[in-house]
Design a protein around this motif. Structure first.
Motif, PDB file in Angstrom:
ATOM      1  N   LEU A 295      -6.575   5.450   0.254  1.00 30.70           N
ATOM      2  CA  LEU A 295      -5.919   6.280  -0.748  1.00 30.70           C
ATOM      3  C   LEU A 295      -7.000   6.937  -1.584  1.00 30.70           C
ATOM      4  CD1 LEU A 295      -3.249   3.722  -2.068  1.00 30.70           C
ATOM      5  CD2 LEU A 295      -3.007   5.336  -0.194  1.00 30.70           C
ATOM      6  N   SER A 296      -6.615   7.924  -2.369  1.00 29.34           N
ATOM      7  CA  SER A 296      -7.560   8.519  -3.316  1.00 29.34           C
ATOM      8  C   SER A 296      -6.857   8.703  -4.654  1.00 29.34           C
ATOM      9  CB  SER A 296      -8.091   9.861  -2.803  1.00 29.34           C
ATOM     10  OG  SER A 296      -7.074  10.829  -2.808  1.00 29.34           O
TER      11      SER A 296
ATOM     12  N   VAL B 238       0.844  -1.198   0.000  1.00 23.49           N
ATOM     13  CA  VAL B 238       0.000   0.000   0.000  1.00 23.49           C
ATOM     14  C   VAL B 238       0.877   1.245   0.000  1.00 23.49           C
ATOM     15  CG1 VAL B 238      -1.712   1.301   1.315  1.00 23.49           C
ATOM     16  CG2 VAL B 238      -1.920  -1.185   1.123  1.00 23.49           C
ATOM     17  N   GLY B 239       1.948   1.230   0.765  1.00 25.33           N
ATOM     18  CA  GLY B 239       2.863   2.371   0.806  1.00 25.33           C
ATOM     19  C   GLY B 239       3.487   2.667  -0.547  1.00 25.33           C
TER      20      GLY B 239
ATOM     21  N   GLU C 197      -2.100   9.520  -0.646  1.00 21.87           N
ATOM     22  CA  GLU C 197      -2.283   8.931   0.674  1.00 21.87           C
ATOM     23  C   GLU C 197      -3.273   9.762   1.482  1.00 21.87           C
ATOM     24  OE1 GLU C 197       0.500   8.501   4.567  1.00 21.87           O
ATOM     25  OE2 GLU C 197       1.388   7.864   2.662  1.00 21.87           O
ATOM     26  N   ILE C 198      -4.292   9.119   1.991  1.00 28.74           N
ATOM     27  CA  ILE C 198      -5.267   9.773   2.862  1.00 28.74           C
ATOM     28  C   ILE C 198      -5.031   9.322   4.305  1.00 28.74           C
ATOM     29  CG2 ILE C 198      -7.717  10.019   3.441  1.00 28.74           C
ATOM     30  CD1 ILE C 198      -7.047  11.371   0.824  1.00 28.74           C
ATOM     31  N   CYS C 199      -4.968   8.020   4.510  1.00 31.55           N
ATOM     32  CA  CYS C 199      -4.767   7.413   5.825  1.00 31.55           C
ATOM     33  C   CYS C 199      -4.070   6.082   5.591  1.00 31.55           C
ATOM     34  CB  CYS C 199      -6.123   7.221   6.507  1.00 31.55           C
ATOM     35  SG  CYS C 199      -6.061   6.334   8.069  1.00 31.55           S
TER      36      CYS C 199
ATOM     37  N   HIS D 103       2.822   6.304  -5.943  1.00 32.15           N
ATOM     38  CA  HIS D 103       2.577   6.401  -7.384  1.00 32.15           C
ATOM     39  C   HIS D 103       1.932   7.761  -7.677  1.00 32.15           C
ATOM     40  CE1 HIS D 103       0.689   5.675 -11.276  1.00 32.15           C
ATOM     41  NE2 HIS D 103       1.578   4.699 -11.441  1.00 32.15           N
ATOM     42  N   PRO D 104       2.310   8.420  -8.769  1.00 27.65           N
ATOM     43  CA  PRO D 104       1.792   9.766  -9.041  1.00 27.65           C
ATOM     44  C   PRO D 104       0.273   9.864  -9.229  1.00 27.65           C
ATOM     45  CG  PRO D 104       3.220   9.006 -10.841  1.00 27.65           C
ATOM     46  CD  PRO D 104       3.306   7.997  -9.754  1.00 27.65           C
ATOM     47  N   ASP D 105      -0.404   8.770  -9.549  1.00 29.49           N
ATOM     48  CA  ASP D 105      -1.854   8.807  -9.734  1.00 29.49           C
ATOM     49  C   ASP D 105      -2.644   8.614  -8.437  1.00 29.49           C
ATOM     50  OD1 ASP D 105      -2.011   9.294 -12.498  1.00 29.49           O
ATOM     51  OD2 ASP D 105      -1.577   7.189 -12.926  1.00 29.49           O
TER      52      ASP D 105
END
Length: 108
Positions: free
Chosen positions: A91-92, A3-4, A14-16, A9-11
């Protein structure tokens, strides 16, 4: 892929990410929470436009590696607070669901 790593990745943003070392093993796209509960697999990157607090509850049951909010959707404060408390990665992305899934599939 973890996940990290996906969060870098540029697209993706990270939200939480309380567990960035969580391995992404597959993917699932869906917005009907009851459907996701029964069909998403442990370790999936779950892509959805749903952003209410119920996504955290579904995540604790289905155990995806992360939730990815597509199309620029952001979680509300209660969702973010609950995700932090429950250790749920979020993530978003501004990508639509189809293209977010395509990127993830190419990476894993």
């Amino acid at each position: 892929m973890t996940v990290g790593e996906l969060a870098k990745h540029p697209d993706f943003n990270e939200i939480c990410v309380p567990d960035g070392e969580r391995e992404i093993l597959g993917g699932y796209a869906g917005d009907l929470l009851s459907w996701v509960m029964g069909r998403a697999s442990e370790g999936d990157a779950w892509v959805t436009i749903m952003s209410n607090v119920n996504i955290v509850a579904v995540s604790t049951l289905a155990d995806p590696a992360c939730i990815i909010l597509s199309e620029g959707v952001e979680p509300d404060g209660e969702t973010l607070k609950r995700a932090q408390m429950q250790g749920v990665n979020i993530l978003s992305t501004k990508l639509d669901t189809f293209n977010a899934c395509a990127v993830i599939a190419g990476l894993i």
